[in-house]
Design a protein around this motif. Structure first.
Motif, PDB file in Angstrom:
ATOM      1  N   PRO A 195       0.775  -1.432   0.045  1.00  0.00           N
ATOM      2  CA  PRO A 195      -0.007  -0.146  -0.057  1.00  0.00           C
ATOM      3  C   PRO A 195       0.883   1.267  -0.022  1.00  0.00           C
ATOM      4  O   PRO A 195       1.914   1.352   0.582  1.00  0.00           O
ATOM      5  CB  PRO A 195      -0.590  -0.117   1.226  1.00  0.00           C
ATOM      6  CG  PRO A 195       0.061  -0.872   2.185  1.00  0.00           C
ATOM      7  CD  PRO A 195       0.976  -1.839   1.229  1.00  0.00           C
TER       8      PRO A 195
ATOM      9  N   LEU B 127      -1.446   4.545   4.356  1.00  0.00           N
ATOM     10  CA  LEU B 127      -2.600   3.915   4.506  1.00  0.00           C
ATOM     11  C   LEU B 127      -2.861   3.117   5.514  1.00  0.00           C
ATOM     12  O   LEU B 127      -2.167   2.099   5.954  1.00  0.00           O
ATOM     13  CB  LEU B 127      -2.570   3.250   2.988  1.00  0.00           C
ATOM     14  CG  LEU B 127      -4.068   2.402   3.048  1.00  0.00           C
ATOM     15  CD1 LEU B 127      -5.344   3.299   3.071  1.00  0.00           C
ATOM     16  CD2 LEU B 127      -4.057   1.449   1.933  1.00  0.00           C
TER      17      LEU B 127
ATOM     18  N   ALA C  24      -8.643   0.324   4.454  1.00  0.00           N
ATOM     19  CA  ALA C  24      -9.437   0.569   3.241  1.00  0.00           C
ATOM     20  C   ALA C  24     -10.523  -0.251   3.271  1.00  0.00           C
ATOM     21  O   ALA C  24     -10.745  -1.098   3.915  1.00  0.00           O
ATOM     22  CB  ALA C  24      -8.583  -0.088   2.121  1.00  0.00           C
TER      23      ALA C  24
ATOM     24  N   LEU D 179     -10.040   4.968   1.243  1.00  0.00           N
ATOM     25  CA  LEU D 179      -8.772   4.686   1.709  1.00  0.00           C
ATOM     26  C   LEU D 179      -8.827   5.760   3.000  1.00  0.00           C
ATOM     27  O   LEU D 179      -9.061   7.043   2.826  1.00  0.00           O
ATOM     28  CB  LEU D 179      -7.534   5.083   0.731  1.00  0.00           C
ATOM     29  CG  LEU D 179      -7.746   4.195  -0.595  1.00  0.00           C
ATOM     30  CD1 LEU D 179      -6.536   4.651  -1.452  1.00  0.00           C
ATOM     31  CD2 LEU D 179      -7.757   2.786  -0.390  1.00  0.00           C
TER      32      LEU D 179
ATOM     33  N   GLY E  96      -5.861   7.080   6.022  1.00  0.00           N
ATOM     34  CA  GLY E  96      -4.676   6.944   6.401  1.00  0.00           C
ATOM     35  C   GLY E  96      -4.036   8.296   6.984  1.00  0.00           C
ATOM     36  O   GLY E  96      -4.835   9.432   7.230  1.00  0.00           O
TER      37      GLY E  96
ATOM     38  N   MET F  69      -0.538  10.014   3.795  1.00  0.00           N
ATOM     39  CA  MET F  69      -0.862   9.286   2.757  1.00  0.00           C
ATOM     40  C   MET F  69      -1.119  10.328   1.385  1.00  0.00           C
ATOM     41  O   MET F  69      -1.351  11.332   1.753  1.00  0.00           O
ATOM     42  CB  MET F  69      -2.174   8.616   2.777  1.00  0.00           C
ATOM     43  CG  MET F  69      -2.293   7.753   1.749  1.00  0.00           C
ATOM     44  SD  MET F  69      -3.939   6.736   1.903  1.00  0.00           S
ATOM     45  CE  MET F  69      -5.084   7.948   2.316  1.00  0.00           C
TER      46      MET F  69
ATOM     47  N   ALA G 274      -2.114   7.718  -4.506  1.00  0.00           N
ATOM     48  CA  ALA G 274      -2.932   6.484  -4.119  1.00  0.00           C
ATOM     49  C   ALA G 274      -3.884   6.204  -5.272  1.00  0.00           C
ATOM     50  O   ALA G 274      -4.326   5.363  -5.681  1.00  0.00           O
ATOM     51  CB  ALA G 274      -3.461   6.773  -2.567  1.00  0.00           C
TER      52      ALA G 274
END
Length: 347
Positions: free
Chosen positions: A258, A262, A265, A308, A310, A313, A318
């Motif tokens: 990932p 992250l 998800a 997602l 995080g 991030m 992503a």
């Protein structure tokens, strides 16, 4: 009744060395969870100072908190029985937070949750709390603390205000080198955004009995995180939608490697595989991934929807990586391409 992964209650383990700020973090979650009903599990009431707790009787009893949450104090060996009690529908619990003793071995707690036969709970991640000021000295005296960090799904560097910026940056770099892509979240006074750990209700008033649907959880990812910006890191939610089905190998590659930062998800995925007409619900927490197949409703579009969540991030990176998993070729993929998905599907 079969309970899908999306409807199971997440069990979040909060661990860390003595004095790192676990109870302060727990207090913050209880005060700022916006109506979420939290089942709190602690080792010893005598060591706890939860502002809203109404301690009424034995330490092995479930105690009601003023905000509708419940708190229990148990020996680790009793956790499975306690999970059964907390996960009962009449308890109306949305998330269970286990505050480990400062001397506890997180690996054992993780095994208990992941290996539990209770169909109503799922692993919600190990949050390892670190004292920014004391951790270098503590880890030198207790090398097992670095092992605990390697097990973590999220590392919270607490008391960040007690060290100079350069020292904090160096500590975060050292931790990142030790644990890889796991998010490292810096904060003070245990201020961790609840939305990073679990899904909060869409409204501000306490719930009575309803459980949020998975669709509602997918839609709930737009918060204002400007408060206390100078005191802690922000968390980020990224949504991804594709009307075209995905290459399962590409999605598995994304989830197994990932983007840095992250933590979670979740969502639905449709795959461009011959004779595969189902949708797949996925849940990722740290390194723990689960897929569950489900049938599409008649007339429902095969749309992939992912969220997602995080800290630190890169949203553009992503999103681009997810876009690269879309299968644009007209020819469907071979069923063998699903092997990676089946590896994470409970049987």
């Amino acid at each position: 009744m079969v309970v899908g992964v999306a409807d199971r209650i997440p069990v979040v383990i909060v661990a860390g060395f003595l004095g790192s700020g676990k109870t302060t973090l727990l207090n913050h979650l209880l005060r700022n969870s916006r109506g979420t009903r939290i089942g709190v599990v602690v080792n010893d009431f005598g060591a706890i100072n939860i502002d809203s707790m109404l301690v009424a009787g034995q330490v092995d009893a479930m105690v009601s908190l003023g905000n509708g949450c419940v708190c229990c104090a148990v020996d680790v060996s009793e956790l499975d029985d306690l999970f059964t009690r907390l996960a009962q529908p009449r308890a109306k619990i949305d998330v269970i937070v286990v505050e480990a003793s400062g001397l506890a071995e997180p690996r054992n707690l993780i095994r208990m949750v992941v290996g539990s036969d209770n169909p109503r709970i799922r692993y919600g991640g190990l949050v390892e709390v670190v004292d920014a000021e004391q951790f270098p000295a503590s880890s030198a005296r207790h090398p097992e603390l670095t092992t605990h960090l390697r097990l973590a799904d999220l590392v919270v560097v607490n008391k960040a205000d007690r060290v100079p910026d350069a020292q904090l940056s160096a500590l975060r770099r050292d931790i990142a080198e030790l644990i890889g892509q796991v998010p490292v979240y810096a904060t003070t006074h245990g201020r961790l955004e609840p939305g990073l750990l679990f899904d909060e209700p869409l409204h501000e008033t306490p719930r009575v009995a309803e459980q949020l649907s998975f669709d509602e959880l997918l839609d709930h990812h737009d918060h204002d995180h400007t408060e206390h910006r100078h005191l802690h890191d922000d968390y980020l939610s990224v949504s991804f939608t594709s009307a075209e089905p995905l290459d399962p190998r590409g999605l598995i590659g994304f989830l197994e490697d990932p983007p840095p930062g992250l933590f979670r998800a979740k969502g639905f995925a449709a795959f461009a595989v011959a004779d595969e007409r189902r949708k797949f619900v996925l849940h990722l927490v740290g390194r723990h991934l689960v897929f569950e197949p489900a049938n599409w409703a008649r007339g429902e579009s095969r749309t992939t929807q992912l969220v997602l969540i995080g800290a630190g991030m890169d949203a553009e990176v992503a999103t681009k990586r997810l876009q690269d998993t879309v299968h644009l070729d007209a020819d469907p993929l071979d069923p063998q391409s699903m092997l990676g998905v089946w590896r994470y599907t409970p049987h």
